[in-house]
Motif scaffolding. Structure first.
Motif, mmCIF file in Angstrom:
data_model
loop_
_atom_site.group_PDB
_atom_site.id
_atom_site.type_symbol
_atom_site.label_atom_id
_atom_site.label_comp_id
_atom_site.label_asym_id
_atom_site.label_seq_id
_atom_site.Cartn_x
_atom_site.Cartn_y
_atom_site.Cartn_z
ATOM 1 N N ALA A 194 0.886 -1.233 -0.251
ATOM 2 C CA ALA A 194 0.101 -0.155 0.086
ATOM 3 C C ALA A 194 0.949 1.207 -0.018
ATOM 4 N N GLY A 195 0.346 2.389 -0.202
ATOM 5 C CA GLY A 195 0.837 3.665 -0.210
ATOM 6 C C GLY A 195 0.132 4.759 -0.612
ATOM 7 N N THR A 196 0.102 5.907 0.312
ATOM 8 C CA THR A 196 -0.591 6.893 -0.049
ATOM 9 C C THR A 196 -0.196 7.469 -1.380
ATOM 10 N N PHE A 197 0.899 7.574 -1.908
ATOM 11 C CA PHE A 197 1.245 8.321 -3.125
ATOM 12 C C PHE A 197 1.233 7.271 -4.267
ATOM 13 N N ASN A 198 0.925 6.001 -4.096
ATOM 14 C CA ASN A 198 0.813 4.952 -5.267
ATOM 15 C C ASN A 198 -0.173 5.621 -6.302
ATOM 16 N N GLY A 199 0.206 5.632 -7.628
ATOM 17 C CA GLY A 199 -0.540 6.177 -8.565
ATOM 18 C C GLY A 199 -0.881 7.549 -8.390
ATOM 19 N N HIS A 200 0.384 8.265 -8.148
ATOM 20 C CA HIS A 200 0.197 9.702 -8.042
ATOM 21 C C HIS A 200 -0.201 10.244 -9.226
ATOM 22 N N PRO A 201 -1.108 11.238 -9.284
ATOM 23 C CA PRO A 201 -1.699 11.499 -10.597
ATOM 24 C C PRO A 201 -0.564 12.575 -11.299
ATOM 25 N N VAL A 202 0.150 13.363 -10.719
ATOM 26 C CA VAL A 202 1.180 14.057 -11.645
ATOM 27 C C VAL A 202 2.002 13.124 -12.214
ATOM 28 N N ALA A 203 2.691 12.142 -11.385
ATOM 29 C CA ALA A 203 3.975 11.238 -12.117
ATOM 30 C C ALA A 203 3.101 10.313 -13.192
ATOM 31 N N LEU A 204 1.780 9.756 -12.992
ATOM 32 C CA LEU A 204 1.464 9.092 -14.018
ATOM 33 C C LEU A 204 0.961 9.961 -15.377
ATOM 34 N N VAL A 205 0.440 11.066 -15.101
ATOM 35 C CA VAL A 205 0.069 11.850 -16.267
ATOM 36 C C VAL A 205 1.390 12.138 -16.971
ATOM 37 N N ALA A 206 2.740 12.733 -16.453
ATOM 38 C CA ALA A 206 3.955 12.884 -16.730
ATOM 39 C C ALA A 206 4.552 11.592 -17.848
ATOM 40 N N GLY A 207 4.519 10.384 -17.061
ATOM 41 C CA GLY A 207 5.123 9.204 -17.843
ATOM 42 C C GLY A 207 4.059 8.907 -18.799
ATOM 43 N N TYR A 208 2.804 8.510 -18.727
ATOM 44 C CA TYR A 208 2.083 8.069 -19.545
ATOM 45 C C TYR A 208 2.231 8.846 -20.903
ATOM 46 N N ASN A 209 2.024 10.459 -20.677
ATOM 47 C CA ASN A 209 2.149 11.266 -22.104
ATOM 48 C C ASN A 209 3.526 11.282 -22.590
ATOM 49 N N LEU A 210 4.514 11.084 -21.738
ATOM 50 C CA LEU A 210 5.881 11.008 -22.377
ATOM 51 C C LEU A 210 6.228 9.859 -22.850
#
Length: 418
Positions: free
Chosen positions: A290-306
């Motif tokens: 588990a983790g509060t920051f798992n699937g952090h939206p900013v990191a996911l948006v950056a990585g997915y679009n990159l």
């Protein structure tokens, strides 16, 4: 001098004056001011061609392409953290499952260390076995099970204070590129071994690619002895291609850990693999992660679009071509000398070694002339405007932002400084 002043201040308030040990160099570390494309500028105003690239994640260089940057800014405007799942989580997971051969299910975490720690826990939970096999010199993060070094005789010991010996007695080590040693360990302990965790290309002993047939034999041995195979692709994932080293070499592991490039420069980690194994993870199964920051939206948006940008623009064709160009140039410079050139794709390394070939495992890499590299060669390269990682045992990376002119200047610097 601002650098010296910053270090004097930092030593009083941070252990060793740094937040990660690899950043420490004598007499003091560099302090970054900004990055732009292939260039890094320090607080003194010195500009360097950067081959560290944040230790790998900056596949496109410093700075995000405008379409990716706009997506990140839009997400920040909408919120940086919710503690909930989001559509981007589903879209990115689907993207990964379609492109990485081993992935049937994915769990997002926050770093490569978290990914490998959770993957090891998962294979132990799935198999109900305690021991793991790792490659000597392979780096899988800074957690207890994998911080192991060779001890006297057959018993390995913790590689850090603060780790009970009981923790590492379940970790068995074998050399890279040596299937015979792996077979021996599996024959002796297979009923106790949950799995093998390994980098398909070693990246924290310099760059050490697998020899022909080695990964194929590892896969065969894992199957023969009924143990799981985990590829740590935190460095190689999306670096050798969108499908990672497993696609590059044509070997599919049971689980894969990734990070670095998947966050577009933001902190991220992920692991995944066969549905049957991943179903072991909570809340679906009984292995907790588990983790509060798992699937952090900013990191996911950056990585997915990159990664979508990387795919659309054919980034790997260019960076791999530049890598080949640089390595071939370095081989010509070092022919018949006490240096050996290694690397694949957009990675490279010049080993300071008396071997007649690049090192094939950690033991051979450790025999290299590290003090000469750190105290004589690297400072000269800095003077020539070339930034290399502070350790000879770190991978060097080329980005999409590097140019032919950068490569030419780098070769000239190597020629002068070697």
């Amino acid at each position: 001098m601002k650098t010296e002043s910053l270090f004097d201040r930092s030593k009083q308030i941070m252990p060793g004056g740094v937040s990660s040990p690899v950043r420490y160099v004598e007499p003091y570390p560099l302090y970054a001011e900004r990055g732009d494309g292939s260039k890094l500028t320090d607080v003194e105003g010195n500009q360097y061609i950067d081959y560290c690239m944040g230790y790998g994640p900056l596949l496109l260089g410093h700075g995000l392409p405008e379409p990716v940057e706009e997506k990140v800014k839009d997400q920040i405007d909408r919120g940086v953290l919710f503690g909930l799942s989001g559509e981007i989580e589903v879209e990115f997971a689907e993207f990964l499952v379609e492109r990485v051969p081993s992935l049937e299910m994915v769990r997002f975490v926050n770093s490569g260390s978290e990914a490998t720690m959770a993957a090891i826990r998962t294979i132990r939970g799935y198999t109900n076995k305690d021991k793991i096999v790792k490659i000597a010199g392979g780096f899988h993060g800074a957690h207890d099970s994998v911080l192991v070094e060779a001890g006297s005789g057959a018993v390995d010991i913790p590689a850090s204070d603060g780790i009970p010996e009981d923790f590492v007695r379940h970790t068995l080590q074998v050399p890279f590129n040596d299937p015979g040693k792996l077979e021996e360990v599996l024959e002796n302990y297979s009923t106790e071994i949950a799995g093998i965790i390994m980098e398909p290309m070693m990246g924290n002993a310099g760059v050490i690619p697998p020899e022909n047939g080695y990964l194929e034999r590892v896969r065969e041995l894992a199957d023969e002895h009924d143990v799981l195979l985990v590829f740590d692709e935190v460095i190689t994932g999306f670096r050798l291609g969108l499908g990672g080293a497993q696609e590059y070499f044509g070997i599919t592991p049971d689980l894969t850990t990734m990070g670095k490039i998947a966050g577009g420069g933001f902190p991220i980690g992920l692991f995944g693999g066969k549905r049957e194994i991943m179903s072991e993870i909570s809340p679906q199964g009984n292995t907790y992660e588990a983790g509060t920051f798992n699937g952090h939206p900013v990191a996911l948006v950056a990585g997915y679009n990159l990664l979508k940008y990387v795919e659309k623009e054919g980034v790997h064709d260019k960076v791999n071509s530049l890598g080949e160009r640089l390595r071939e140039g370095l081989k010509k410079l070092t022919e018949g000398t006490g240096y050996q050139v290694a690397g694949l794709g957009s990675t490279f390394k010049v080993f300071f070694t008396d071997l007649d070939r690049p090192p094939r495992n950690y033991s051979e890499a450790k025999s290299c002339r590290d003090e000469e590299w750190k105290k004589e060669f690297r400072p000269k390269m800095l003077d020539e405007g070339i930034f290399l990682p502070p350790s000879q045992y770190e991978t060097q990376f080329i980005s999409f932002a590097h140019s032919e002119k950068d490569i030419e200047k780098t070769l000239e610097a190597y020629d002068k400084c070697l």
